[in-house]
Design a protein around this motif. Structure first.
Motif, PDB file in Angstrom:
ATOM      1  N   GLU A 241       0.613  -1.271  -0.023  1.00 56.30           N
ATOM      2  CA  GLU A 241       0.255   0.318  -0.230  1.00 56.30           C
ATOM      3  C   GLU A 241       0.827   1.093  -0.092  1.00 56.30           C
ATOM      4  OE1 GLU A 241      -3.122   0.464  -0.452  1.00 56.30           O
ATOM      5  OE2 GLU A 241      -3.452  -1.801  -0.492  1.00 56.30           O
ATOM      6  N   VAL A 242       2.447   1.264   1.078  1.00 58.30           N
ATOM      7  CA  VAL A 242       2.921   2.397   0.238  1.00 58.30           C
ATOM      8  C   VAL A 242       3.582   2.231  -0.823  1.00 58.30           C
ATOM      9  CG1 VAL A 242       5.043   3.408   1.693  1.00 58.30           C
ATOM     10  CG2 VAL A 242       3.775   2.306   2.773  1.00 58.30           C
ATOM     11  N   LYS A 243       4.219   1.357  -1.624  1.00 56.34           N
ATOM     12  CA  LYS A 243       4.058   1.600  -2.525  1.00 56.34           C
ATOM     13  C   LYS A 243       3.067   2.376  -3.540  1.00 56.34           C
ATOM     14  CE  LYS A 243       5.392  -1.900  -5.776  1.00 56.34           C
ATOM     15  NZ  LYS A 243       5.602  -3.159  -5.964  1.00 56.34           N
ATOM     16  N   LYS A 244       1.876   1.739  -3.618  1.00 49.55           N
ATOM     17  CA  LYS A 244       0.624   2.572  -4.626  1.00 49.55           C
ATOM     18  C   LYS A 244       0.384   4.650  -4.003  1.00 49.55           C
ATOM     19  CE  LYS A 244      -2.581  -1.614  -4.175  1.00 49.55           C
ATOM     20  NZ  LYS A 244      -3.235  -1.794  -3.632  1.00 49.55           N
ATOM     21  N   ALA A 245       0.650   4.356  -3.034  1.00 51.35           N
ATOM     22  CA  ALA A 245       0.728   5.866  -2.415  1.00 51.35           C
ATOM     23  C   ALA A 245       1.643   6.547  -2.882  1.00 51.35           C
ATOM     24  CB  ALA A 245       0.275   5.794  -1.135  1.00 51.35           C
ATOM     25  N   LEU A 246       3.425   6.058  -2.356  1.00 52.78           N
ATOM     26  CA  LEU A 246       3.799   6.900  -3.011  1.00 52.78           C
ATOM     27  C   LEU A 246       3.776   6.802  -5.091  1.00 52.78           C
ATOM     28  CD1 LEU A 246       7.644   5.473  -1.633  1.00 52.78           C
ATOM     29  CD2 LEU A 246       5.329   7.466  -0.828  1.00 52.78           C
ATOM     30  N   ALA A 247       3.146   6.440  -5.419  1.00 50.49           N
ATOM     31  CA  ALA A 247       3.644   5.809  -6.999  1.00 50.49           C
ATOM     32  C   ALA A 247       2.240   6.382  -6.965  1.00 50.49           C
ATOM     33  CB  ALA A 247       3.115   4.658  -7.527  1.00 50.49           C
TER      34      ALA A 247
ATOM     35  N   THR B 144     -11.415   7.269   3.708  1.00 47.88           N
ATOM     36  CA  THR B 144     -10.729   7.805   3.669  1.00 47.88           C
ATOM     37  C   THR B 144      -8.881   8.024   2.691  1.00 47.88           C
ATOM     38  OG1 THR B 144     -11.212   6.282   5.681  1.00 47.88           O
ATOM     39  CG2 THR B 144      -9.559   7.986   5.323  1.00 47.88           C
ATOM     40  N   ARG B 145      -9.045   7.547   1.752  1.00 43.90           N
ATOM     41  CA  ARG B 145      -8.254   7.423   0.873  1.00 43.90           C
ATOM     42  C   ARG B 145      -8.681   8.487   0.334  1.00 43.90           C
ATOM     43  NH1 ARG B 145      -5.713   2.753   1.234  1.00 43.90           N
ATOM     44  NH2 ARG B 145      -8.198   1.452   0.070  1.00 43.90           N
ATOM     45  N   LYS B 146      -9.296   9.001   0.095  1.00 45.03           N
ATOM     46  CA  LYS B 146     -10.040   9.544  -0.907  1.00 45.03           C
ATOM     47  C   LYS B 146     -10.305  11.317  -0.025  1.00 45.03           C
ATOM     48  CE  LYS B 146     -13.509   7.712  -4.459  1.00 45.03           C
ATOM     49  NZ  LYS B 146     -14.234   7.106  -3.897  1.00 45.03           N
ATOM     50  N   ALA B 147     -10.360  11.026   0.849  1.00 50.37           N
ATOM     51  CA  ALA B 147     -10.112  12.638   1.819  1.00 50.37           C
ATOM     52  C   ALA B 147      -9.327  12.997   2.018  1.00 50.37           C
ATOM     53  CB  ALA B 147     -11.260  12.528   3.218  1.00 50.37           C
TER      54      ALA B 147
ATOM     55  N   THR C 285       4.313  16.056   4.501  1.00 45.51           N
ATOM     56  CA  THR C 285       4.232  14.477   3.202  1.00 45.51           C
ATOM     57  C   THR C 285       4.039  13.003   3.756  1.00 45.51           C
ATOM     58  OG1 THR C 285       4.476  16.614   1.398  1.00 45.51           O
ATOM     59  CG2 THR C 285       4.599  13.240   0.906  1.00 45.51           C
ATOM     60  N   GLU C 286       4.902  13.013   4.314  1.00 49.68           N
ATOM     61  CA  GLU C 286       5.117  11.945   4.410  1.00 49.68           C
ATOM     62  C   GLU C 286       4.192  11.026   4.973  1.00 49.68           C
ATOM     63  OE1 GLU C 286       6.852  14.235   5.215  1.00 49.68           O
ATOM     64  OE2 GLU C 286       8.626  13.557   3.656  1.00 49.68           O
ATOM     65  N   LEU C 287       3.949  11.832   7.062  1.00 45.79           N
ATOM     66  CA  LEU C 287       2.331  11.397   7.261  1.00 45.79           C
ATOM     67  C   LEU C 287       1.148  11.259   6.514  1.00 45.79           C
ATOM     68  CD1 LEU C 287       3.520  10.405   9.662  1.00 45.79           C
ATOM     69  CD2 LEU C 287       4.996  12.481   9.001  1.00 45.79           C
ATOM     70  N   ILE C 288       1.466  11.874   5.968  1.00 49.69           N
ATOM     71  CA  ILE C 288       0.028  12.059   4.506  1.00 49.69           C
ATOM     72  C   ILE C 288      -0.388  10.435   3.644  1.00 49.69           C
ATOM     73  CG2 ILE C 288      -1.359  12.255   2.758  1.00 49.69           C
ATOM     74  CD1 ILE C 288      -2.146  14.654   5.614  1.00 49.69           C
ATOM     75  N   LEU C 289       1.242  10.337   3.647  1.00 54.91           N
ATOM     76  CA  LEU C 289       0.897   9.265   2.482  1.00 54.91           C
ATOM     77  C   LEU C 289       1.084   7.964   3.395  1.00 54.91           C
ATOM     78  CD1 LEU C 289       3.493  10.369   0.298  1.00 54.91           C
ATOM     79  CD2 LEU C 289       1.897   9.845  -0.549  1.00 54.91           C
ATOM     80  N   TYR C 290       1.499   7.912   4.412  1.00 58.29           N
ATOM     81  CA  TYR C 290       1.246   6.894   5.961  1.00 58.29           C
ATOM     82  C   TYR C 290       0.485   6.635   5.559  1.00 58.29           C
ATOM     83  CZ  TYR C 290       2.561   4.813   9.852  1.00 58.29           C
ATOM     84  OH  TYR C 290       2.160   3.499  10.907  1.00 58.29           O
ATOM     85  N   MET C 291      -0.491   7.073   6.467  1.00 58.03           N
ATOM     86  CA  MET C 291      -1.757   7.663   6.428  1.00 58.03           C
ATOM     87  C   MET C 291      -2.921   7.023   5.468  1.00 58.03           C
ATOM     88  SD  MET C 291      -3.218  10.260   8.328  1.00 58.03           S
ATOM     89  CE  MET C 291      -2.610  12.260   8.886  1.00 58.03           C
ATOM     90  N   MET C 292      -2.585   7.172   4.170  1.00 51.70           N
ATOM     91  CA  MET C 292      -3.025   6.722   2.708  1.00 51.70           C
ATOM     92  C   MET C 292      -2.802   5.379   2.961  1.00 51.70           C
ATOM     93  SD  MET C 292      -2.864   8.550  -0.657  1.00 51.70           S
ATOM     94  CE  MET C 292      -4.148   9.760  -0.572  1.00 51.70           C
TER      95      MET C 292
ATOM     96  N   GLN D 209      -3.698   8.329  14.711  1.00 51.41           N
ATOM     97  CA  GLN D 209      -4.855   8.305  16.065  1.00 51.41           C
ATOM     98  C   GLN D 209      -5.721   8.782  14.865  1.00 51.41           C
ATOM     99  OE1 GLN D 209      -2.907  10.953  18.755  1.00 51.41           O
ATOM    100  NE2 GLN D 209      -2.506   8.973  20.125  1.00 51.41           N
ATOM    101  N   ARG D 210      -5.475  10.041  14.394  1.00 49.22           N
ATOM    102  CA  ARG D 210      -5.894  11.055  13.401  1.00 49.22           C
ATOM    103  C   ARG D 210      -6.758  10.014  12.517  1.00 49.22           C
ATOM    104  NH1 ARG D 210      -4.880  16.368  13.556  1.00 49.22           N
ATOM    105  NH2 ARG D 210      -3.831  16.507  15.824  1.00 49.22           N
TER     106      ARG D 210
END
Ligand code: CTP
Length: 435
Positions: A262-268, A364-367, A349-356, A324-325
């Protein structure tokens, strides 16, 4: 048995005219000083693999620093040298860098248990390196220009797609090479040779790593995590039990690989939209790797790997906040843009991608994506001077008014500067800010 062949044509085919000219110029400069010189290592490996070549590493049989100085003079470039290591960097007028080393340098202490044999200094230099594929040299002197010298069967190993050490003490000499073996195997889609693999298992069993500085472990791990697709390498690390070199309590579960994907997808996704925006790619994979560890263990890992304050903040504090968020986002999807914005605005950025990557729901991913692509950069048009004309005195009220205007803008209640001023007027009246 040393193999030689001429690769002049390959150089012409694979490099730009300027790069070939530069190599020839280096060769001519060597001839002038009467020394042999070679381009070596990753450059030659990548050339033969038809991959993009980058740094030019030159090895000089003789004094690398005096060569670098005279070459810099010839090209009107600059030369920075490190006397202790016998190395130098020549920076050409266009900014291109050429690394120069003396073949005689003591790069690592030579393993005493190895037989001493007669070797030319270039061969000795190559013998001290990590894997066969990194031990090729191309001579640059005019008469022998383009002669590829392969002392240890590198071409065979490139053909067999195998990572092999040159001798059995390679990991004794430098245990970080274990990580490098995995990095290269993953990058080129090579296999680690049987004997080399046994040597790695032995290094883990005997714990060659106990005296290794955390900084060096981190540097290698980080390089692995910065590769295009680090996941196969992370799996290999685990197969050898190397995650425990990072911390004895570090462990993966069957969700780990799923989340890494999932990280790989978020980074792509990110890189497609924001091509050249830099961020710490490694940290996002890393956060998934350590997510099962208690805060105490994560702190120990951060101490061992000598994380900078920024790294610590991301991996220790912000990650926990982000988790938590994320729970809040999934339990109570925000109904307005301004609410979404206020939940996420402090995260980099790093944390947004981690959450994604960790999000369970598509919603959630859309938000997260809406926040990152649209809301994050929204700014108000109204300025301090507008508020002053409305009678507000500079101070804490300013910030409150501004953030309520921003909220209105995020929720499409205002469009123009006039709208914002009207909105601010209303806010000031309602909250009795001006008497
Ligand atoms: N080297 C080594 N042992 C190490 C690190 C490096 O023997 N622990 C040698 C390698 O043979 C390598 C050279 O030093 O060819 C330069 O190292 P580096 O720049 O890290 O390697 P590259 O092969 O250029 O790798 P990359 O493509 O990742 O830059």
């Amino acid at each position: 048995h040393t193999r030689k062949r001429n690769v002049k044509r390959l150089l012409d085919e694979r490099l730009s005219k300027q790069e070939v000219a530069l190599l020839r110029k280096i060769g001519a400069a060597g001839d002038k000083l009467g020394i042999n010189l070679f381009v070596v290592g990753g450059f030659v490996r990548d050339l033969l693999l038809y991959r993009k070549v980058d740094d030019m590493d030159i090895v000089v049989e003789g004094d690398g620093i005096s060569f670098a100085k005279s070459f810099a003079l010839m090209c009107k470039g600059r030369c920075n040298s490190h006397k202790k290591f016998g190395t130098a960097v020549v920076v050409l007028p266009d900014g291109f860098k050429v690394d120069v080393a003396s073949a005689r340098r003591e790069y690592y202490k030579f393993p005493a248990a190895l037989p001493t044999v007669e070797m030319s200094s270039i061969k000795l230099d190559m013998f001290r390196r990590d894997f066969t594929i990194n031990t090729m040299a191309i001579q640059l002197n005019q008469e022998k220009f383009g002669t590829l010298i392969d002392f240890f069967g590198a071409q065979r190993d490139l053909k067999d797609k195998t990572i092999r050490t040159i001798h059995n003490l390679s990991f004794v000499e430098d245990p970080t090479r274990v990580f490098r073996a995995i990095k290269f195997a993953n990058r080129f889609d090579f296999t680690i040779g049987k004997l080399t693999s046994n040597l790695i298992q032995n290094a883990v069993r005997v714990d060659f790593f106990k005296n290794l500085s955390g900084l060096r472990v981190f540097s290698e791990l980080r390089q692995i995590l910065e590769e295009d697709d680090p996941i196969p390498a992370i799996k290999t690390l685990e197969t050898y039990g190397l995650e425990r070199v990072i911390h004895p309590y570090l462990a993966f579960d069957n969700q780990t690989v799923v989340l890494l994907e999932e990280v790989k997808k978020a980074l792509a996704w990110h890189d497609l939209l924001f091509l050249d925006t830099p961020y710490l790619r490694w940290s996002i994979y890393f956060m998934v790797m350590i997510r099962l560890c208690s805060p105490k263990i994560v702190q120990e890992i951060a101490d061992r790997l000598k994380f900078s304050p920024t790294h610590q903040r991301i991996i220790l504090n912000d990650r926990i906040k982000a988790e938590q968020r994320l729970e809040i986002l999934e339990a109570n999807p925000p109904k307005s843009n301004s609410r979404l914005h206020s939940i996420l605005k402090t995260f980099r950025t790093e944390l947004i991608l981690y959450m994604m990557a960790c999000a369970k729901k598509d919603e959630t991913r859309k938000a997260l994506s809406l926040f990152y692509t649209k809301l994050r950069d929204i700014k108000v048009l109204i300025r301090g001077e507008h508020l002053i004309t409305l009678g507000v005195r500079p101070g804490p009220e300013f910030k409150r008014i501004m953030s309520s205007v921003l909220k209105a803008r995020l929720d499409h209640q205002v469009a123009t500067l006039e709208n914002e001023i009207d909105f601010a007027k209303g806010y000031i009246r309602q909250n009795k800010i001006v008497d």
